[in-house]
Write a protein that holds these residues in place. Structure first.
Motif, PDB file in Angstrom:
ATOM      1  N   GLY A   1       0.844  -1.205   0.000  1.00 20.34           N
ATOM      2  CA  GLY A   1       0.000   0.000   0.000  1.00 20.34           C
ATOM      3  C   GLY A   1       0.869   1.241   0.000  1.00 20.34           C
ATOM      4  N   THR A   2       1.921   1.212   0.817  1.00 19.31           N
ATOM      5  CA  THR A   2       2.837   2.362   0.886  1.00 19.31           C
ATOM      6  C   THR A   2       3.510   2.575  -0.470  1.00 19.31           C
ATOM      7  OG1 THR A   2       3.230   1.681   3.155  1.00 19.31           O
ATOM      8  CG2 THR A   2       4.734   3.326   2.255  1.00 19.31           C
TER       9      THR A   2
ATOM     10  N   HIS B   1      -1.411  -5.360  -3.860  1.00 19.57           N
ATOM     11  CA  HIS B   1      -1.845  -4.925  -2.517  1.00 19.57           C
ATOM     12  C   HIS B   1      -3.210  -5.543  -2.193  1.00 19.57           C
ATOM     13  CE1 HIS B   1      -2.615  -2.348   0.890  1.00 19.57           C
ATOM     14  NE2 HIS B   1      -3.507  -1.608   0.258  1.00 19.57           N
TER      15      HIS B   1
ATOM     16  N   ARG C   1      -2.704  -9.156  -1.380  1.00 25.71           N
ATOM     17  CA  ARG C   1      -2.178  -9.340  -0.009  1.00 25.71           C
ATOM     18  C   ARG C   1      -3.295  -9.149   1.031  1.00 25.71           C
ATOM     19  NH1 ARG C   1      -2.417  -6.924   4.946  1.00 25.71           N
ATOM     20  NH2 ARG C   1      -1.912  -4.800   4.442  1.00 25.71           N
TER      21      ARG C   1
ATOM     22  N   ALA D   1      -7.529  -9.282   5.715  1.00 27.21           N
ATOM     23  CA  ALA D   1      -7.478  -7.980   6.403  1.00 27.21           C
ATOM     24  C   ALA D   1      -8.717  -7.136   6.113  1.00 27.21           C
ATOM     25  CB  ALA D   1      -6.208  -7.235   5.979  1.00 27.21           C
TER      26      ALA D   1
ATOM     27  N   TRP E   1     -11.785  -1.807   2.773  1.00 28.74           N
ATOM     28  CA  TRP E   1     -11.775  -2.696   1.597  1.00 28.74           C
ATOM     29  C   TRP E   1     -12.566  -2.036   0.471  1.00 28.74           C
ATOM     30  CZ3 TRP E   1      -9.653  -6.974  -0.486  1.00 28.74           C
ATOM     31  CH2 TRP E   1     -10.367  -7.703  -1.431  1.00 28.74           C
TER      32      TRP E   1
ATOM     33  N   GLY F   1     -10.793   0.873  -0.871  1.00 28.86           N
ATOM     34  CA  GLY F   1      -9.700   0.344  -1.689  1.00 28.86           C
ATOM     35  C   GLY F   1     -10.200  -0.057  -3.068  1.00 28.86           C
ATOM     36  N   LEU F   2     -11.386  -0.691  -3.131  1.00 31.27           N
ATOM     37  CA  LEU F   2     -11.910  -1.097  -4.446  1.00 31.27           C
ATOM     38  C   LEU F   2     -12.148   0.122  -5.336  1.00 31.27           C
ATOM     39  CD1 LEU F   2     -14.514  -3.967  -3.868  1.00 31.27           C
ATOM     40  CD2 LEU F   2     -12.280  -4.096  -4.975  1.00 31.27           C
TER      41      LEU F   2
ATOM     42  N   HIS G   1      -8.402   6.529   3.542  1.00 31.48           N
ATOM     43  CA  HIS G   1      -7.937   5.132   3.662  1.00 31.48           C
ATOM     44  C   HIS G   1      -6.935   5.018   4.823  1.00 31.48           C
ATOM     45  CE1 HIS G   1      -7.540   1.229   1.689  1.00 31.48           C
ATOM     46  NE2 HIS G   1      -6.242   1.343   1.559  1.00 31.48           N
ATOM     47  N   MET G   2      -5.973   5.957   4.862  1.00 33.31           N
ATOM     48  CA  MET G   2      -4.940   5.915   5.898  1.00 33.31           C
ATOM     49  C   MET G   2      -5.539   6.201   7.274  1.00 33.31           C
ATOM     50  SD  MET G   2      -2.573   5.326   3.806  1.00 33.31           S
ATOM     51  CE  MET G   2      -1.301   5.149   4.998  1.00 33.31           C
TER      52      MET G   2
ATOM     53  N   ILE H   1      -7.211   3.195   8.716  1.00 37.38           N
ATOM     54  CA  ILE H   1      -6.318   2.175   9.288  1.00 37.38           C
ATOM     55  C   ILE H   1      -6.112   2.482  10.773  1.00 37.38           C
ATOM     56  CG2 ILE H   1      -3.997   1.173   9.205  1.00 37.38           C
ATOM     57  CD1 ILE H   1      -3.957   1.813   6.208  1.00 37.38           C
TER      58      ILE H   1
ATOM     59  N   LEU I   1      -2.918  -2.110  11.379  1.00 38.86           N
ATOM     60  CA  LEU I   1      -3.053  -3.197  10.402  1.00 38.86           C
ATOM     61  C   LEU I   1      -3.697  -4.410  11.066  1.00 38.86           C
ATOM     62  CD1 LEU I   1       0.197  -3.221   8.273  1.00 38.86           C
ATOM     63  CD2 LEU I   1      -1.900  -1.923   7.994  1.00 38.86           C
ATOM     64  N   ALA I   2      -4.362  -5.225  10.268  1.00 35.70           N
ATOM     65  CA  ALA I   2      -5.086  -6.371  10.821  1.00 35.70           C
ATOM     66  C   ALA I   2      -4.162  -7.295  11.611  1.00 35.70           C
ATOM     67  CB  ALA I   2      -5.759  -7.122   9.681  1.00 35.70           C
TER      68      ALA I   2
HETATM   69  C1  HEM Z   1      -4.236   3.927  -4.714  1.00 33.26           C
HETATM   70  C2  HEM Z   1      -4.378   2.747  -4.174  1.00 33.26           C
HETATM   71  C3  HEM Z   1      -4.078   2.411  -2.720  1.00 33.26           C
HETATM   72  C4  HEM Z   1      -3.224   2.986  -1.822  1.00 33.26           C
HETATM   73  C5  HEM Z   1      -2.301   4.175  -2.048  1.00 33.26           C
HETATM   74  C6  HEM Z   1      -3.329   2.240  -0.571  1.00 33.26           C
HETATM   75  C7  HEM Z   1      -2.581   2.504   0.582  1.00 33.26           C
HETATM   76  C8  HEM Z   1      -2.562   1.680   1.698  1.00 33.26           C
HETATM   77  C9  HEM Z   1      -1.568   1.695   2.739  1.00 33.26           C
HETATM   78  C10 HEM Z   1      -0.371   2.622   2.800  1.00 33.26           C
HETATM   79  C11 HEM Z   1      -1.900   0.735   3.632  1.00 33.26           C
HETATM   80  C12 HEM Z   1      -1.079   0.339   4.880  1.00 33.26           C
HETATM   81  C13 HEM Z   1      -0.466  -1.048   4.670  1.00 33.26           C
HETATM   82  C14 HEM Z   1       0.448  -1.214   3.504  1.00 33.26           C
HETATM   83  O1  HEM Z   1       1.361  -0.392   3.305  1.00 33.26           O
HETATM   84  O2  HEM Z   1       0.249  -2.186   2.738  1.00 33.26           O
HETATM   85  C15 HEM Z   1      -3.138   0.132   3.190  1.00 33.26           C
HETATM   86  C16 HEM Z   1      -3.854  -0.818   3.874  1.00 33.26           C
HETATM   87  C17 HEM Z   1      -5.063  -1.351   3.454  1.00 33.26           C
HETATM   88  N1  HEM Z   1      -5.592  -1.260   2.182  1.00 33.26           N
HETATM   89 FE1  HEM Z   1      -4.918  -0.029   0.760  1.00 33.26          FE
HETATM   90  N2  HEM Z   1      -4.261   1.237  -0.724  1.00 33.26           N
HETATM   91  C18 HEM Z   1      -4.734   1.292  -2.030  1.00 33.26           C
HETATM   92  C19 HEM Z   1      -5.630   0.419  -2.602  1.00 33.26           C
HETATM   93  C20 HEM Z   1      -6.301  -0.587  -1.935  1.00 33.26           C
HETATM   94  C21 HEM Z   1      -7.124  -1.602  -2.536  1.00 33.26           C
HETATM   95  C22 HEM Z   1      -7.318  -1.773  -4.039  1.00 33.26           C
HETATM   96  C23 HEM Z   1      -7.653  -2.346  -1.517  1.00 33.26           C
HETATM   97  C24 HEM Z   1      -8.608  -3.515  -1.614  1.00 33.26           C
HETATM   98  C25 HEM Z   1      -9.653  -3.561  -2.353  1.00 33.26           C
HETATM   99  C26 HEM Z   1      -7.152  -1.817  -0.270  1.00 33.26           C
HETATM  100  C27 HEM Z   1      -7.498  -2.250   1.000  1.00 33.26           C
HETATM  101  C28 HEM Z   1      -6.750  -2.000   2.130  1.00 33.26           C
HETATM  102  C29 HEM Z   1      -7.036  -2.534   3.444  1.00 33.26           C
HETATM  103  C30 HEM Z   1      -8.248  -3.391   3.840  1.00 33.26           C
HETATM  104  C31 HEM Z   1      -5.977  -2.127   4.268  1.00 33.26           C
HETATM  105  C32 HEM Z   1      -5.764  -2.497   5.730  1.00 33.26           C
HETATM  106  C33 HEM Z   1      -4.868  -3.729   5.691  1.00 33.26           C
HETATM  107  C34 HEM Z   1      -4.595  -4.307   7.048  1.00 33.26           C
HETATM  108  O3  HEM Z   1      -5.273  -3.946   7.988  1.00 33.26           O
HETATM  109  O4  HEM Z   1      -3.688  -5.169   7.108  1.00 33.26           O
HETATM  110  N3  HEM Z   1      -6.303  -0.779  -0.559  1.00 33.26           N
HETATM  111  N4  HEM Z   1      -3.502   0.700   1.984  1.00 33.26           N
END
Ligand code: HEM
Length: 440
Positions: A54-55, A117, A120, A126, A141, A144-145, A225-226, A229, A235-236
């Motif tokens: 995600g980062t 991402h 994962r 998560a 979630w 994120g979609l 989104h951030m 979290i 994080l989960a």
């Molecule tokens: C522009 C696109 C996106 C950005 C910049 C982004 C950014 C982030 C970041 C920085 C995190 C923290 C953990 C990590 O670094 O992996 C994160 C967590 C998360 N993201 Fe994204 N994300 C994006 C797209 C998505 C997509 C497509 C999904 C799913 C459909 C999603 C679902 C989640 C969820 C559920 C978490 C929490 C994960 C956990 O609790 O372990 N994100 N995201």
């Protein structure tokens, strides 16, 4: 007036908190660092917990914004001048080719990394609703979609801007797929193009969407989104650390022979308490500088990879767009080629009836896939103990189905990209192009 004790050189000096308290104060008082929590579990920091994907997606978006902002100074969104201005960027402007190449590679990588991402997040469960009080991870979630769809759309709108043959025909094919939505398909296509064909209204629409509207939406949604979290308790994977700490929390019985006396008034065995708070403290670390260092390292790495690939794989620029000359085959952008492949597979004749592959493969199947992904947090029945755990045994079947679908999508994309020649016929890379059909 500056704050007491603050000097201008503090702006550039590296920040190294001397105590955890100083790090915590920085988080609370600093606008940028405010995005981080005060403490973070060592588990959440681990490279294998999230892959930091995600980062890295966020860093890629940053690289795109920085390089795109410079490209904006030279690019002209007009049918007469767009191609020439891209040519100027590529061959006349200092470092223009590198800038364009880096922007293009970052765009392709962002599509790939955002999908990884999602993979994962899916495989670690998560997205599940079970979590600490106040947490509701399905929301992130769904956000994120939307971010995933915006990422595709950002890349798609950028595709048209060079106004060369590749751009013109990729957008023509891509918007034809959108036109097969029943009842309103043609309206969607006309709304996108500002007419019935790809021309000046389409170019200006794609330009405004690509440079302003979509990036603004992504910035807003990523910030949310951030923030989510943090609201979800980190994080989960953190849930497991907290649950383990609660399970371990206990009062350790006095060790034999270890006693205390309290001013001679009373005496007894010493008691050692293992509270969840103390245990979680032991399993965590101040977020500053731990997160900042890793975020900086991943940013430098992302920028280095994009720059290097930007030089090694220069962005293509074909002949200027020409509506009168249709390339054979005309292909959609690579990340939509699995759809174009599905459209081709699902178009067939049954007696006198032609089955409409454009609707089945281009709209119905991908639409159902997105709906299924959106509904998944509500359908998943795995236990709370599976939240944040890679490949938990309770999710074995769903993980296998998910990975099989992912593999099929990748295979269709590879076929569409490398193994389709003129008239969408199968063609090995070493084959000569087939002869045109007799009706041509
Ligand atoms: C522009 C696109 C996106 C950005 C910049 C982004 C950014 C982030 C970041 C920085 C995190 C923290 C953990 C990590 O670094 O992996 C994160 C967590 C998360 N993201 Fe994204 N994300 C994006 C797209 C998505 C997509 C497509 C999904 C799913 C459909 C999603 C679902 C989640 C969820 C559920 C978490 C929490 C994960 C956990 O609790 O372990 N994100 N995201």
């Amino acid at each position: 007036m500056s704050a007491p004790g603050w000097r201008p050189r503090d702006l550039v000096k590296g920040f190294r908190p001397r105590t955890p308290r100083e790090g915590a104060d920085a988080v609370v008082q600093n606008f940028v660092l405010h995005a981080f929590p005060v403490r973070v579990t060592k588990k959440a920091l681990g490279w294998l917990t999230s892959g930091w994907l995600g980062t890295i997606s966020l860093h890629l978006f940053l690289v795109l914004t920085l390089t795109g902002a410079v490209l904006l100074f030279i690019y002209v969104p007009s049918v007469e001048r767009a191609y020439a201005s891209v040519k100027d960027i590529e061959f006349v402007t200092s470092f223009g080719g590198w800038l364009r190449g880096t922007h293009r590679i970052a765009a392709h990588l962002m599509v790939i990394v955002v999908v990884l991402h999602l993979v994962r997040v899916f495989l670690t469960g998560a997205y599940k609703k079970e979590g600490p009080p106040g947490a509701y991870r399905p929301l992130n979630w769904w956000v994120g979609l939307v971010l995933l769809l915006l990422t595709f759309f950002l890349s798609f709108t950028g595709y048209l801007l060079p106004w060369d043959q590749l751009a013109f025909w990729a957008i023509t094919v891509g918007t034809q797929i959108a036109a097969s939505v029943p009842l309103i398909g043609e309206e969607i296509r006309q709304l996108l193009l500002g007419g019935t064909t790809v021309g000046q209204p389409a170019l200006i629409r794609f330009y405004v969407l690509h440079c302003f509207v979509l990036p603004a939406l992504v910035i807003y949604l990523v910030a949310y989104h951030m923030w989510r979290i943090r609201k979800d308790g980190g994080l989960a994977a953190t849930d497991r650390v907290v649950e383990d700490a609660k399970a371990q929390a206990r009062v350790v019985p006095p060790a034999p022979g270890k006693t205390y006396t309290l001013m001679g008034a009373t005496e007894g065995g010493t008691v050692q308490a293992h509270t969840p708070v103390a245990l979680i403290e032991r399993e965590s670390t101040p977020a500053i500088p731990a997160i900042v260092r890793r975020a900086f390292a991943t940013f430098v790495l992302t920028l280095a990879v994009c720059s290097l690939l930007g030089v090694m794989l220069p962005a293509p620029l074909e002949e200027p767009a020409n509506p009168a000359v249709t390339p054979n085959p005309a292909k959609a952008p690579w990340y939509f080629l699995w759809l174009q492949e599905l459209v081709s597979i699902l178009t067939f004749q049954v007696g006198d009836v032609t089955v409409d592959g454009a609707f089945l493969g281009g709209v119905l199947l991908p639409g159902l896939l997105v709906l299924l992904l959106a509904a998944w947090p509500l359908l998943d029945r795995s236990p709370a103990a599976a939240v944040g755990v890679w490949f938990h045994s309770s999710r074995k079947v769903q993980n296998r189905v998910f990975l099989a679908l992912l593999f099929a999508t990748a295979v269709l994309t590879v076929i569409g990209t490398f193994l389709r020649g003129p008239y969408w016929a199968w063609m090995w890379p070493w084959d000569a192009p087939p002869a045109p059909p007799t009706w041509m």
